[in-house]
Design an enzyme around this catalytic site. Structure first.
Site, mmCIF file in Angstrom:
data_model
loop_
_atom_site.group_PDB
_atom_site.id
_atom_site.type_symbol
_atom_site.label_atom_id
_atom_site.label_comp_id
_atom_site.label_asym_id
_atom_site.label_seq_id
_atom_site.Cartn_x
_atom_site.Cartn_y
_atom_site.Cartn_z
ATOM 1 N N GLY A 245 36.522 -37.706 -53.053
ATOM 2 C CA GLY A 245 36.934 -37.082 -52.044
ATOM 3 C C GLY A 245 35.694 -36.247 -51.285
ATOM 4 N N ASP A 365 39.876 -18.339 -53.115
ATOM 5 C CA ASP A 365 40.003 -19.696 -52.273
ATOM 6 C C ASP A 365 41.375 -20.384 -53.219
ATOM 7 O OD1 ASP A 365 40.033 -21.389 -50.060
ATOM 8 O OD2 ASP A 365 38.464 -22.533 -50.930
HETATM 9 N N1 LIG Z 1 36.797 -32.260 -60.830
HETATM 10 C C1 LIG Z 1 37.512 -33.117 -60.051
HETATM 11 N N2 LIG Z 1 38.066 -34.074 -60.348
HETATM 12 C C2 LIG Z 1 38.745 -35.096 -59.492
HETATM 13 N N3 LIG Z 1 38.442 -34.966 -58.103
HETATM 14 C C3 LIG Z 1 37.894 -34.035 -57.666
HETATM 15 C C4 LIG Z 1 37.196 -33.018 -58.593
HETATM 16 N N4 LIG Z 1 36.719 -32.047 -57.752
HETATM 17 C C5 LIG Z 1 36.764 -32.614 -56.430
HETATM 18 N N5 LIG Z 1 37.537 -33.725 -56.606
HETATM 19 C C6 LIG Z 1 37.880 -34.489 -55.309
HETATM 20 O O1 LIG Z 1 37.114 -34.229 -54.349
HETATM 21 C C7 LIG Z 1 37.729 -33.366 -53.075
HETATM 22 C C8 LIG Z 1 36.703 -32.369 -52.357
HETATM 23 O O2 LIG Z 1 36.371 -31.614 -53.740
HETATM 24 P P1 LIG Z 1 36.149 -29.871 -53.217
HETATM 25 O O3 LIG Z 1 37.411 -29.560 -52.698
HETATM 26 O O4 LIG Z 1 36.037 -29.423 -54.549
HETATM 27 O O5 LIG Z 1 34.714 -30.046 -52.464
HETATM 28 P P2 LIG Z 1 34.439 -28.845 -51.400
HETATM 29 O O6 LIG Z 1 33.336 -29.376 -50.627
HETATM 30 O O7 LIG Z 1 34.173 -27.771 -52.290
HETATM 31 O O8 LIG Z 1 35.524 -28.627 -50.607
HETATM 32 P P3 LIG Z 1 36.188 -27.203 -49.664
HETATM 33 O O9 LIG Z 1 36.312 -27.909 -48.518
HETATM 34 O O10 LIG Z 1 37.528 -26.851 -50.429
HETATM 35 O O11 LIG Z 1 34.971 -26.382 -49.909
HETATM 36 C C9 LIG Z 1 38.911 -32.909 -53.527
HETATM 37 O O12 LIG Z 1 39.991 -33.016 -52.538
HETATM 38 C C10 LIG Z 1 39.325 -33.702 -54.721
HETATM 39 O O13 LIG Z 1 40.133 -34.961 -54.230
#
Ligand SMILES: Nc1ncnc2c1ncn2[C@@H]1O[C@H](COP(=O)(O)OP(=O)(O)OP(=O)(O)O)[C@@H](O)[C@H]1O
Length: 580
Positions: A245, A365
């Site tokens: 993702g 968050d």
């Molecule tokens: N540990 C994990 N196991 C499986 N899928 C994950 C994991 N971490 C993240 N993902 C997938 O990746 C996507 C993006 O992760 P995450 O939300 O941590 O990224 P971000 O860039 O920090 O997002 P945000 O916009 O919330 O800051 C999530 O929606 C999820 O589908």
């Protein structure tokens, strides 16, 4: 002879002494004593009144150092002039066989009134000055060798002492300091007595060495910039399976570690963060993961590194995606989550939150997208079965579905918060008005709204009258849920943060975990008692069986071999011990 005195030792005897002689046999500087310098002549310490204007202005080959009376000098020494050959610059060494053994100095500080041993006024005290080695230049081979040897000895001694007094964890040279680490985990963990010993040792050595030669080797709090530790691990160590993702900060990939064969979720920053404003956020996430990733209901952290100025964070792979995906799917299909399923999610998430808060940190968050799902492949049960386990941290008990809090990019400390607003759909009003007094209750608010949404609540507003209405305590009830659960959700989003329950209170509420009236210890005790009773009964059965076998070996053993279990396994009711 002259030598450097110890300020600490001397001060005890003469508070008027301003400073000690600042040159020494290992010093490179020229002899330039000035008024107030403390010099030793024989076994007498005295402040120096340097008569000659400057050494290097002395035309003659003699210099004079005047040792006038001091409170601790004897009348005989009231005016002693020491003259000795002057070769500019001049070095002094310690005397016979005591080179470098600077610790002796303190012992040789004379008591007040001790008579001076040496110099006779106006004549070079040759007999004494033999011990006072004067070198033609500070850089004769001999002096250089001596100096090097002495310095090496001092360095070795310091290193040895430091090693003895320094706990192993402190031997790290350069590392970042994790601001979320509890105090007792900080790199500098000298206890008071170790600190005292170490300080004493360092003082004693430093007193007789050039202070700026030895830098005090405290653990570095210097931050290592990401670009300084760029490494190449991703392709070497991991096989990328697919993209899981995208988020605002980065993309997450499912990867298999080439060596251990396990699957991980690796988050890679979208932009090069090294040196950018995002570096702090990236580091924040790493720090938080490193401190918090040890709980069953918090996504586990394995490692982090910088590669081509991008930040990589290796986390536990959650095979069920996030709760946001479940919510979206439910909306699409019109499925309504059952109350027990919602309670399971809420219970597990609040345990994770309780743990985060117990570390004096807050998530800031909490939202469906940051609650991750791990489906245990061993279980092929319906999601409802997850509720079976209320064992908070019982690692032996495995659950079919485990919910974990992830994305720790906004985590901050309660005591010294740096607040980065999370998703405003889930934030309470006080955060937006920059009231950070009750940050843990902010997480409780966000969890309340997250559960509300997951339980079939309408799309939560970003802003507008509905947004304000919810924050004024007017949260509509979830039609498919019990009044008790609705009440709990309402209390979690109370406009007054003080009226919201803590994560710990939510976790122990009866509605989420009916067994919570009994403590874990109590439940374990009861379980052990039952196990013990069971064992006793089994033993009695075995004894009874053996007894029967002895009495009627053939007929009974035939019976026993026919029935594998004695209890409840087609045993004839009429059979009893008395019958035989
Ligand atoms: N540990 C994990 N196991 C499986 N899928 C994950 C994991 N971490 C993240 N993902 C997938 O990746 C996507 C993006 O992760 P995450 O939300 O941590 O990224 P971000 O860039 O920090 O997002 P945000 O916009 O919330 O800051 C999530 O929606 C999820 O589908």
């Amino acid at each position: 002879m002259f030598t450097k005195g110890r300020r600490s030792a001397l001060k005890r005897r003469d508070e008027n002494i301003i400073r000690t002689l600042t040159y020494h046999d290992s010093d490179e500087g020229e002899l330039s004593p000035s008024d107030g310098d403390f010099v030793r002549c024989g076994n007498l310490f005295s402040p120096c009144r340097y008569k000659s204007s400057r050494i290097d202005e002395q035309p003659s080959e003699f210099i004079e150092i005047d040792l006038p009376s001091s409170p601790m000098s004897s009348p005989r020494s009231s005016r002693n002039v020491i003259r000795h050959m002057k070769r500019s610059p001049i070095q002094f060494t310690l005397d016979e066989g005591n080179e470098g053994d600077v610790d002796d100095d303190e012992q040789r500080v004379p008591a007040p009134g001790t008579a001076i041993e040496s110099p006779c006024p106006n004549s070079p005290p040759h007999n004494r000055l033999r011990a006072l080695r004067l070198f033609d230049t500070p850089h004769t081979p001999k002096s250089l060798l001596q100096k090097a040897r002495r310095r090496r000895l001092t360095d070795e001694r310091i290193a040895k002492e430091r090693k003895r007094l320094t706990p192993p964890s402190e031997n790290r040279v350069e590392a970042n300091f994790n601001p979320f680490t509890p105090n007792n985990n900080r790199p500098l963990t000298l206890n008071n007595s170790m600190k005292r010993n170490r300080n004493q040792m360092e003082r004693s050595i430093l007193d007789d060495s050039t202070e700026d030669e030895i830098e005090v080797d405290m653990p570095s709090t210097k931050k290592i910039a990401l670009h300084e530790i760029n490494t190449s691990r991703y392709n070497e160590e991991f096989h990328e399976v697919c993209k899981l993702g995208d988020g605002e900060f980065g993309s997450v990939y499912k990867c298999v570690h080439r060596l251990d064969g396990c699957t991980y979720a690796i988050k890679k920053s979208k932009m090069p963060v090294a040196g950018s404003v995002y570096e702090r956020n990236a580091m924040n996430e790493v720090y938080a993961h490193a401190v918090l990733g040890k709980h069953q209901h918090v996504v586990r952290y394995y490692s982090a590194w910088a590669e081509e100025d991008h930040m990589y964070i290796q986390n536990e792979y959650c095979n069920g995606g996030s709760l946001a995906e479940v919510v979206e799917e439910d909306k699409r299909t019109g499925r309504v989550m059952s109350e027990s399923e919602l309670k399971t999610i809420m219970y597990q998430a609040v345990l994770g939150l309780k743990y985060i808060h117990s570390q004096n940190l807050v998530h800031l968050d909490i939202k469906p997208g940051n609650i991750f799902i791990h489906r245990n492949p061993k279980f092929l049960q319906s999601p409802e079965s997850g509720m079976e386990s209320c064992g908070e941290e019982d690692e032996e008990e495995e659950e079919a579905i485990i919910y974990k809090i992830g994305d720790l990019g906004h985590v901050t400390s309660v005591t010294n918060p740096t607040v980065e607003d999370g998703d405003c759909h889930y934030l309470p009003k006080e955060i937006l008005s920059e009231n950070f007094d009750h940050l843990s209750k902010c997480d409780v608010f966000s969890l309340g709204l997250t559960m509300y949404e997951a339980g079939g609540g309408h799309n939560l507003p970003r802003n507008g009258p509905q947004w304000h209405s919810i924050r004024e305590g007017k949260l509509p009830s979830l039609p498919h849920m019990s009044p008790e659960l609705n009440q709990l959700l309402k209390s979690m989003v109370d406009p007054d943060p003080l009226k919201r329950p803590s994560a710990a209170a939510v976790a122990s509420s009866l509605i989420l975990c009916p067994q919570s009236t009994k403590s874990r210890a109590q439940l374990r005790r009861e379980l052990n008692e039952e196990r013990f009773k069971n064992q006793m009964l089994s033993r009695k059965l075995v004894e009874a069986t053996q007894c029967l076998t002895r009495i009627t070996p053939t007929s009974f053993s035939a019976n026993v071999s026919r029935s594998r279990r004695l209890v409840g396994n087609k045993m004839k009711r009429s059979m009893s011990l008395s019958a035989f």
